[in-house]
Design an enzyme around this catalytic site. Structure first.
Site, mmCIF file in Angstrom:
data_model
loop_
_atom_site.group_PDB
_atom_site.id
_atom_site.type_symbol
_atom_site.label_atom_id
_atom_site.label_comp_id
_atom_site.label_asym_id
_atom_site.label_seq_id
_atom_site.Cartn_x
_atom_site.Cartn_y
_atom_site.Cartn_z
ATOM 1 N N LYS A 173 0.878 -1.356 0.023
ATOM 2 C CA LYS A 173 -0.162 0.138 -0.262
ATOM 3 C C LYS A 173 0.974 1.060 -0.159
ATOM 4 O O LYS A 173 1.512 1.493 1.101
ATOM 5 C CB LYS A 173 -1.031 0.149 1.373
ATOM 6 C CG LYS A 173 -1.924 1.269 1.268
ATOM 7 C CD LYS A 173 -2.412 1.416 2.349
ATOM 8 C CE LYS A 173 -1.702 2.382 3.328
ATOM 9 N NZ LYS A 173 -1.752 3.946 2.394
ATOM 10 N N GLU A 176 -1.275 7.356 0.778
ATOM 11 C CA GLU A 176 -2.539 7.778 0.141
ATOM 12 C C GLU A 176 -2.206 9.200 -0.774
ATOM 13 O O GLU A 176 -2.658 9.605 -1.865
ATOM 14 C CB GLU A 176 -3.544 8.287 0.989
ATOM 15 C CG GLU A 176 -3.190 9.192 2.231
ATOM 16 C CD GLU A 176 -2.778 8.375 3.396
ATOM 17 O OE1 GLU A 176 -1.992 7.322 3.173
ATOM 18 O OE2 GLU A 176 -3.270 8.452 4.580
ATOM 19 N N GLY A 227 7.215 4.808 8.361
ATOM 20 C CA GLY A 227 6.133 5.966 8.601
ATOM 21 C C GLY A 227 6.413 6.448 10.230
ATOM 22 O O GLY A 227 7.465 6.485 10.653
ATOM 23 N N GLU A 249 10.324 0.993 10.260
ATOM 24 C CA GLU A 249 11.261 2.030 9.984
ATOM 25 C C GLU A 249 10.578 3.538 10.423
ATOM 26 O O GLU A 249 9.775 3.903 9.596
ATOM 27 C CB GLU A 249 11.948 2.011 8.804
ATOM 28 C CG GLU A 249 13.146 2.815 8.633
ATOM 29 C CD GLU A 249 13.279 4.060 8.258
ATOM 30 O OE1 GLU A 249 12.941 5.024 9.190
ATOM 31 O OE2 GLU A 249 13.412 4.530 7.227
ATOM 32 N N CYS A 283 13.577 10.613 6.789
ATOM 33 C CA CYS A 283 13.636 9.875 8.161
ATOM 34 C C CYS A 283 14.840 9.995 8.843
ATOM 35 O O CYS A 283 14.766 10.343 10.040
ATOM 36 C CB CYS A 283 12.980 8.622 7.881
ATOM 37 S SG CYS A 283 14.174 7.600 6.890
ATOM 38 N N GLU A 383 10.008 14.938 15.611
ATOM 39 C CA GLU A 383 10.341 14.886 14.330
ATOM 40 C C GLU A 383 9.413 15.842 13.374
ATOM 41 O O GLU A 383 8.158 15.704 13.597
ATOM 42 C CB GLU A 383 10.167 13.355 13.724
ATOM 43 C CG GLU A 383 10.350 13.280 12.621
ATOM 44 C CD GLU A 383 10.280 11.846 11.739
ATOM 45 O OE1 GLU A 383 9.402 11.001 11.862
ATOM 46 O OE2 GLU A 383 11.457 11.475 11.411
HETATM 47 P P1 NAI Z 1 1.948 7.804 8.601
HETATM 48 O O1 NAI Z 1 2.837 7.252 9.704
HETATM 49 O O2 NAI Z 1 0.390 8.295 9.042
HETATM 50 O O3 NAI Z 1 1.749 7.301 7.122
HETATM 51 C C1 NAI Z 1 2.615 6.289 6.805
HETATM 52 C C2 NAI Z 1 1.748 5.276 6.114
HETATM 53 O O4 NAI Z 1 1.048 4.353 6.985
HETATM 54 C C3 NAI Z 1 0.813 5.700 4.720
HETATM 55 O O5 NAI Z 1 0.936 4.736 3.791
HETATM 56 C C4 NAI Z 1 -0.304 5.442 5.687
HETATM 57 O O6 NAI Z 1 -1.460 5.417 5.105
HETATM 58 C C5 NAI Z 1 -0.376 4.424 6.637
HETATM 59 N N1 NAI Z 1 -0.903 4.441 7.714
HETATM 60 C C6 NAI Z 1 -1.717 5.420 8.507
HETATM 61 N N2 NAI Z 1 -2.250 5.022 9.470
HETATM 62 C C7 NAI Z 1 -2.199 3.509 9.430
HETATM 63 C C8 NAI Z 1 -3.056 2.784 10.248
HETATM 64 N N3 NAI Z 1 -3.886 2.879 11.319
HETATM 65 N N4 NAI Z 1 -2.603 1.467 9.920
HETATM 66 C C9 NAI Z 1 -1.837 0.993 9.231
HETATM 67 N N5 NAI Z 1 -1.096 1.989 8.158
HETATM 68 C C10 NAI Z 1 -1.502 3.427 8.425
HETATM 69 O O7 NAI Z 1 2.394 9.252 8.324
HETATM 70 P P2 NAI Z 1 1.936 10.653 7.944
HETATM 71 O O8 NAI Z 1 0.848 10.942 8.855
HETATM 72 O O9 NAI Z 1 2.091 10.941 6.783
HETATM 73 O O10 NAI Z 1 3.176 11.851 8.472
HETATM 74 C C11 NAI Z 1 3.048 12.116 9.789
HETATM 75 C C12 NAI Z 1 4.507 12.013 10.405
HETATM 76 O O11 NAI Z 1 4.978 10.742 10.398
HETATM 77 C C13 NAI Z 1 5.450 12.809 9.611
HETATM 78 O O12 NAI Z 1 5.295 14.482 9.930
HETATM 79 C C14 NAI Z 1 6.841 12.310 10.060
HETATM 80 O O13 NAI Z 1 7.331 12.793 11.336
HETATM 81 C C15 NAI Z 1 6.628 10.781 10.032
HETATM 82 N N6 NAI Z 1 6.919 10.274 9.054
HETATM 83 C C16 NAI Z 1 8.065 9.572 9.025
HETATM 84 C C17 NAI Z 1 8.298 8.807 7.854
HETATM 85 C C18 NAI Z 1 9.511 7.867 7.725
HETATM 86 O O14 NAI Z 1 10.335 7.781 6.614
HETATM 87 N N7 NAI Z 1 10.095 7.117 9.029
HETATM 88 C C19 NAI Z 1 7.617 8.696 6.793
HETATM 89 C C20 NAI Z 1 6.375 9.406 6.751
HETATM 90 C C21 NAI Z 1 6.144 10.122 7.976
#
Ligand code: NAI
Ligand code: MG
Length: 487
Positions: A173, A176, A227, A249, A283, A383
């Site tokens: 997945k 979005e 994420g 990660e 990240c 972060e």
């Molecule tokens: P997120 O962690 O919500 O999204 C990452 C992925 O997880 C997306 O594909 C999303 O659809 C999915 N996801 C969201 N909720 C989920 C759930 N309940 N169960 C399974 N999958 C789920 O990150 P978001 O909201 O886009 O960004 C928020 C913060 O997260 C950013 O400001 C940043 O600090 C951090 N982040 C860190 C990343 C990294 O590379 N470690 C990448 C993206 C965000």
């Protein structure tokens, strides 16, 4: 406008509900395409397809053949670098040169794991009996993979390549906000690689409606996630119910440490690149810049001077050094942190949205430098995932190590100095999964990637990345021909 379909069980399909999601161009705030908005029913189809594909054939495909499929994928991605990079930039905002770099890396990742497929092997153990004892390495089965929006296609490759290398099947997945290149990859998978149907399924939609049911699905054996920490924790909790393996990660608040004896010009560029590359949506961003006091003022001034000249604009413009943030939501999140930062520390540069009229519709944020930041401040602890640098002074080696490690995260760190003895003393003390010396951010598929502490669980890339998709089977072969003679 295009409405894309997704790849489930070898077929191009809409969501069962017929619903679609808008895909935005963050440089203009305009809708560039639509994708299916999948839900639990679509996840169920994809997970069952991946299960069937694994049980009924993929597990018996030879490593050579899996390797060849990965090579064919790599070859096609290399042919399509330009088109894929443009699509990546349109959807994610990043400068085109950075997208081109990423897409070449995608091909390299498929090549690497194509080669590794035939080098994975088990062991023969030296047991004290007339027996052959084996440790076989077998694929885990079905991998659910959930990826973020900052390196959309590269994160897809980091997930899909090791899974196929190890013999797993996949339900992936994309985030979005950035599904465009994942769908383009699905088209390549479908067209060139002779993958049996159901081996890779790519479904689009948001976290709670697609990600969550994928994590909960009983046909899925493992979840690989990149994420936020918040979602990482939620995934671990949910995965407990079906006892899935998880690898996570989760980003960080990585220190970029500059000793007074560092090469000054390289230091200035290294600090800026460490946190402003990819708009700071990295990240491993070096978002805490620790500078030893003798060069503190001079380095801060030099960074400000250069940061002011960083050209913001559409990623399609070759002059652009920093594109828009990926979404309105992310821009607003970063703006909230800037507001907090203004109360906690001093602003040396940036601090808001750019004023140029042509940048008003996109999600642009100025490269921002806060200084005299205390390591306990919110902008030093959380972060931000945007172009925001927190500059923190330090006195000596001990002080630098203390501040660097005083964080819940442990993804990455960097140390800049000409003194190899000091460098290694510091490297050994740093609680981080990745440490750079006199550089920050270069990443290689050959080298392990992952975090200490709350930055995650498991390692991606290299043989470590394939290991996450394998399980070990012990096989004992008795060579004594006589009966056991116990009863
Ligand atoms: P997120 O962690 O919500 O999204 C990452 C992925 O997880 C997306 O594909 C999303 O659809 C999915 N996801 C969201 N909720 C989920 C759930 N309940 N169960 C399974 N999958 C789920 O990150 P978001 O909201 O886009 O960004 C928020 C913060 O997260 C950013 O400001 C940043 O600090 C951090 N982040 C860190 C990343 C990294 O590379 N470690 C990448 C993206 C965000
Ligand atoms: Mg989220």
């Amino acid at each position: 406008m295009k409405t894309y379909q997704m790849l489930v069980d070898g077929a191009w399909v809409a969501a069962e509900s017929g619903r679609t999601l808008a895909v935005m161009n963050p440089a203009t705030g305009e809708v560039m395409a639509r994708v299916p908005e999948a839900a639990a029913a679509d996840v169920d189809k994809a997970a069952r397809a991946a299960r069937r594909a694994f049980d009924e054939g993929w597990r018996d495909v030879t490593a050579q053949e899996r390797g060849r499929i990965l090579f064919r994928l790599a070859e096609q991605v290399r042919k399509d670098v330009k088109a894929l990079a443009e699509l990546e930039t349109l959807n994610s905002g990043k400068p085109l040169v950075e997208s081109e770099y990423d897409i070449n890396d995608v091909a390299t990742c498929f090549e690497y794991y194509g080669g590794l497929a035939t080098k994975l092997h088990g062991e023969v153990l030296n047991v004290p009996d007339n027996a052959v004892s084996l440790a076989l390495r077998e694929p885990l089965g079905v991998a659910g993979q959930i990826i973020p929006w900052n390196y959309p296609l590269l994160m897809a490759a980091w997930k899909i390549a090791p899974a196929l290398c190890a013999g797993c099947t996949v339900v992936l997945k994309p985030a979005e906000a950035t599904p465009a290149t994942a769908i383009a990859l699905a088209r390549i998978l479908d067209a060139v690689s002779d993958l049996p149907k159901g081996v890779v399924n790519i479904i689009t939609g948001d976290g709670p409606t697609v990600g969550a049911p994928l994590v909960a699905h009983p046909a899925v054996d493992k979840i690989a996630f990149t994420g936020s920490v918040e979602v990482g924790k939620r995934i671990m909790r949910s995965a407990a119910d079906t006892l899935k393996k998880v690898s996570l990660e989760l980003g960080g608040k990585s220190p970029n440490i500059f000793f007074a004896d560092a090469d000054f010009e390289s230091a200035v560029d290294g600090a800026l690149f460490g946190v402003f590359v990819n708009q700071g949506e990295v990240c491993s961003a070096g978002s805490r810049v620790l500078i030893q006091r003798p060069i503190y003022k001079k380095m801060l001034d030099a960074m400000v001077e250069k940061a002011k000249r960083i050209k913001l604009g559409s990623g399609m413009d070759p002059a652009t050094k920093m594109g828009p943030l990926v979404s309105k939501e992310q821009m607003e999140r970063v703006m909230r942190y800037q507001e907090i930062g203004r109360k906690e520390a001093k602003v040396a540069s940036g601090g808001g949205r750019p004023r140029e009229p042509e940048l008003q519709k996109g999600y642009f944020v100025e490269p921002t430098i806060f200084y005299d930041v205390d390591n306990s401040a919110t902008i030093a602890r959380e972060e931000i995932f945007g172009p925001v640098m927190s500059v923190i002074p330090f006195d000596d080696e001990k002080d630098a190590i203390r501040i660097a490690n005083d964080t819940p995260f442990g993804l990455a760190a960097a140390v800049w100095s000409r003194d190899i003895f000091k460098v290694f003393r510091v490297v050994r003390r740093l609680q981080a999964g990745i440490v750079w010396v006199n550089h920050m951010q270069p990443t290689y598929v050959e080298a392990p990637w992952g975090g200490y502490k709350m930055s995650g669980i498991g390692r991606e890339l290299g043989p470590w990345g394939a290991e996450e998709y394998l399980q070990v089977k012990q096989v004992h072969v008795n060579l004594n021909e006589a009966p056991i003679a116990w009863y």
